[in-house]
Design a protein around this motif. Structure first.
Motif, PDB file in Angstrom:
ATOM      1  N   VAL A  19       0.846  -1.207   0.000  1.00  0.00           N
ATOM      2  CA  VAL A  19       0.000   0.000   0.000  1.00  0.00           C
ATOM      3  C   VAL A  19       0.871   1.242   0.000  1.00  0.00           C
ATOM      4  O   VAL A  19       0.596   2.232  -0.698  1.00  0.00           O
ATOM      5  N   GLY A  20       1.910   1.212   0.762  1.00  0.00           N
ATOM      6  CA  GLY A  20       2.781   2.386   0.789  1.00  0.00           C
ATOM      7  C   GLY A  20       3.442   2.615  -0.545  1.00  0.00           C
ATOM      8  O   GLY A  20       3.582   3.759  -0.993  1.00  0.00           O
ATOM      9  N   TYR A  21       3.763   1.558  -1.198  1.00  0.00           N
ATOM     10  CA  TYR A  21       4.366   1.711  -2.512  1.00  0.00           C
ATOM     11  C   TYR A  21       3.376   2.292  -3.504  1.00  0.00           C
ATOM     12  O   TYR A  21       3.706   3.129  -4.327  1.00  0.00           O
ATOM     13  N   LEU A  22       2.150   1.822  -3.455  1.00  0.00           N
ATOM     14  CA  LEU A  22       1.131   2.333  -4.373  1.00  0.00           C
ATOM     15  C   LEU A  22       0.869   3.793  -4.118  1.00  0.00           C
ATOM     16  O   LEU A  22       0.666   4.575  -5.058  1.00  0.00           O
ATOM     17  N   LEU A  23       0.819   4.170  -2.883  1.00  0.00           N
ATOM     18  CA  LEU A  23       0.606   5.583  -2.584  1.00  0.00           C
ATOM     19  C   LEU A  23       1.738   6.419  -3.124  1.00  0.00           C
ATOM     20  O   LEU A  23       1.539   7.535  -3.619  1.00  0.00           O
ATOM     21  N   SER A  30      -5.865   5.555  -8.312  1.00  0.00           N
ATOM     22  CA  SER A  30      -6.667   4.773  -9.266  1.00  0.00           C
ATOM     23  C   SER A  30      -7.151   3.483  -8.646  1.00  0.00           C
ATOM     24  O   SER A  30      -8.276   3.011  -8.896  1.00  0.00           O
ATOM     25  N   ALA A  31      -6.305   2.928  -7.796  1.00  0.00           N
ATOM     26  CA  ALA A  31      -6.706   1.698  -7.145  1.00  0.00           C
ATOM     27  C   ALA A  31      -7.862   1.923  -6.206  1.00  0.00           C
ATOM     28  O   ALA A  31      -8.796   1.114  -6.117  1.00  0.00           O
ATOM     29  N   VAL A  32      -7.769   3.094  -5.523  1.00  0.00           N
ATOM     30  CA  VAL A  32      -8.872   3.404  -4.583  1.00  0.00           C
ATOM     31  C   VAL A  32     -10.171   3.597  -5.336  1.00  0.00           C
ATOM     32  O   VAL A  32     -11.242   3.179  -4.930  1.00  0.00           O
ATOM     33  N   LYS A  33     -10.130   4.307  -6.517  1.00  0.00           N
ATOM     34  CA  LYS A  33     -11.352   4.515  -7.317  1.00  0.00           C
ATOM     35  C   LYS A  33     -11.929   3.195  -7.788  1.00  0.00           C
ATOM     36  O   LYS A  33     -13.139   2.981  -7.788  1.00  0.00           O
ATOM     37  N   GLU A  34     -11.003   2.324  -8.250  1.00  0.00           N
ATOM     38  CA  GLU A  34     -11.495   1.057  -8.753  1.00  0.00           C
ATOM     39  C   GLU A  34     -12.153   0.267  -7.643  1.00  0.00           C
ATOM     40  O   GLU A  34     -13.197  -0.377  -7.828  1.00  0.00           O
TER      41      GLU A  34
END
Length: 212
Positions: A19-23, A30-34
């Motif tokens: 998660v930290g990497y994605l942030l 985009s992941a959160v929207k999906e």
């Protein structure tokens, strides 16, 4: 610590690292929207409507007899003008009324014959009355008893005294002698009814007892 708990701690640490990497890399948005679209997207299944029950058949209509035919009223003819009235100058006199002769009245019944009724009457009163006075009671003579005795006698159809009663008392001796002598000596013409037949009657008198 058990092995399964160590494994779970490692998995959690890896998730945090991912998660930290994605942030950091910008893919988190985009992941959160999906993820949000997947979360908010709801599959709505259309409910199949249950088959409606058929309404019961209506009751059979009652057969009523048709109303009787009504005849239309006859047409009314309105005369446009009244018929002319004829007048007669000479009016003939009315016919005389029919003469009705009543039947003759029935003959009147004959008048009833005159009544022949009469009361009893003394027959030879002076003769038998003198005998009654001469037959003065001896007991009354010894006691010098005088008086007037009233008597009423019943006269039968033969003219004889059938009964006697004292209507005016003078003395018991004189009262008894008066009825006895009237029954013995008195004679009468009997009473008559309306047809003239002898019948029972009555007669009254006073007998005077007086010492001379």
């Amino acid at each position: 610590m058990s092995g399964s708990r160590v494994v779970s701690i490692i998995i959690v640490a890896l998730i945090h690292v991912a998660v930290g990497y994605l942030l950091i890399s910008g893919l988190a948005i985009s992941a959160v929207k999906e993820i949000a679209e997947r979360v908010t997207t709801v599959d709505i299944e259309e409910e199949v409507p249950e088959p409606e029950e058929e309404p019961p058949p209506p009751p059979p209509e009652e057969i009523t007899s048709p109303p009787p035919p009504v005849a239309p009223p006859p047409p009314i003819n309105i005369a446009p003008a009244p018929p002319p009235i004829r007048t007669q100058a000479n009016i003939p006199p009315p016919a005389p009324p029919a003469l009705v002769i009543p039947p003759p009245a029935p003959p009147a019944p004959p008048p009833p014959p005159p009544s022949q009724a009469r009361p009893a009457r003394p027959d030879g009163q002076a003769r038998w009355q003198r005998r009654i006075i001469e037959n003065y009671p001896s007991r009354a003579l010894r006691r010098e008893i005088e008086g007037t005795v009233g008597v009423s006698v019943t006269v039968n159809a033969e003219g004889r005294v059938a009964g006697c009663r004292v209507t005016r008392s003078a003395d018991p001796i004189l009262d008894e002698a008066a009825c006895d002598d009237m029954t013995r000596y008195a004679r009468f013409e009997p009473a008559l009814d309306a047809a003239g037949n002898p019948t029972t009657g009555s007669w009254s008198t006073n007998i005077v007892y007086q010492i001379n």
